[in-house]
Write an enzyme that holds these catalytic residues in place. Sequence first.
Site, mmCIF file in Angstrom:
data_model
loop_
_atom_site.group_PDB
_atom_site.id
_atom_site.type_symbol
_atom_site.label_atom_id
_atom_site.label_comp_id
_atom_site.label_asym_id
_atom_site.label_seq_id
_atom_site.Cartn_x
_atom_site.Cartn_y
_atom_site.Cartn_z
ATOM 1 N N CYS A 55 67.710 -15.888 29.953
ATOM 2 C CA CYS A 55 67.348 -17.281 29.683
ATOM 3 C C CYS A 55 68.386 -18.252 30.246
ATOM 4 O O CYS A 55 68.029 -19.301 30.776
ATOM 5 C CB CYS A 55 67.139 -17.482 28.194
ATOM 6 N N GLU A 106 62.650 -19.674 25.465
ATOM 7 C CA GLU A 106 63.156 -20.533 26.538
ATOM 8 C C GLU A 106 62.316 -20.373 27.807
ATOM 9 O O GLU A 106 61.963 -21.358 28.458
ATOM 10 C CB GLU A 106 64.608 -20.192 26.879
ATOM 11 N N CYS A 144 70.374 -15.811 26.000
ATOM 12 C CA CYS A 144 70.737 -14.503 26.558
ATOM 13 C C CYS A 144 70.957 -14.660 28.070
ATOM 14 O O CYS A 144 70.723 -15.734 28.627
ATOM 15 C CB CYS A 144 69.610 -13.505 26.274
ATOM 16 N N HIS A 161 60.546 -14.637 25.842
ATOM 17 C CA HIS A 161 61.548 -15.442 25.137
ATOM 18 C C HIS A 161 61.095 -16.899 25.087
ATOM 19 O O HIS A 161 60.465 -17.400 26.029
ATOM 20 C CB HIS A 161 62.894 -15.368 25.856
#
Length: 162
Positions: free
Chosen positions: A86, A55, A83, A53
């Site tokens: 993250c 992040e 999410c 991801h």
Amino acid sequence: MTEDERFMKEAIKQAKKAAKIGDVPIGCVIVQDGSIIARGYNQRNKKKTTLGHGEILAIKKAGKVVGDWRLEDCTMYITLEPCPMCAGAIVQARIKKVVIGTMNPKAGCAGSVINLLQMEGFNHKVEMEQGVLEEECKKLMQVFFKSLREKKKQEKEEIGNV
């Protein structure tokens, strides 16, 4: 253009990189003292890992720049509400503030489904701002998923014609 809009535009550039490689167009930048110290975009498919991801990748880069896992005086600009994974990483990194482009009603953990960023009981709470360049961030997601649905439909039709 505000400073928040300027940095969100940079996060959007990162999201477009994700879309170009066929990943969900989510991008972010981490800012310290008015300068971008890390950038990230989704690369789950490319890296073949759940941890790909934007992040998470940006937090890892920022930690190297700062020389510490604590990012206490940093702000993260992200195109889509984080999410659970993250959001947890943001809290654990002690990021001071998160600026969100658009919310994620199906999986967002900054208020849509749950708010992990400001949960009672945690030793760190993250400041938040929502809706910066919201329409542009939302459109990125809509265009990406519309294109994905059309591609899958076309693939089904091609299989049916064989």
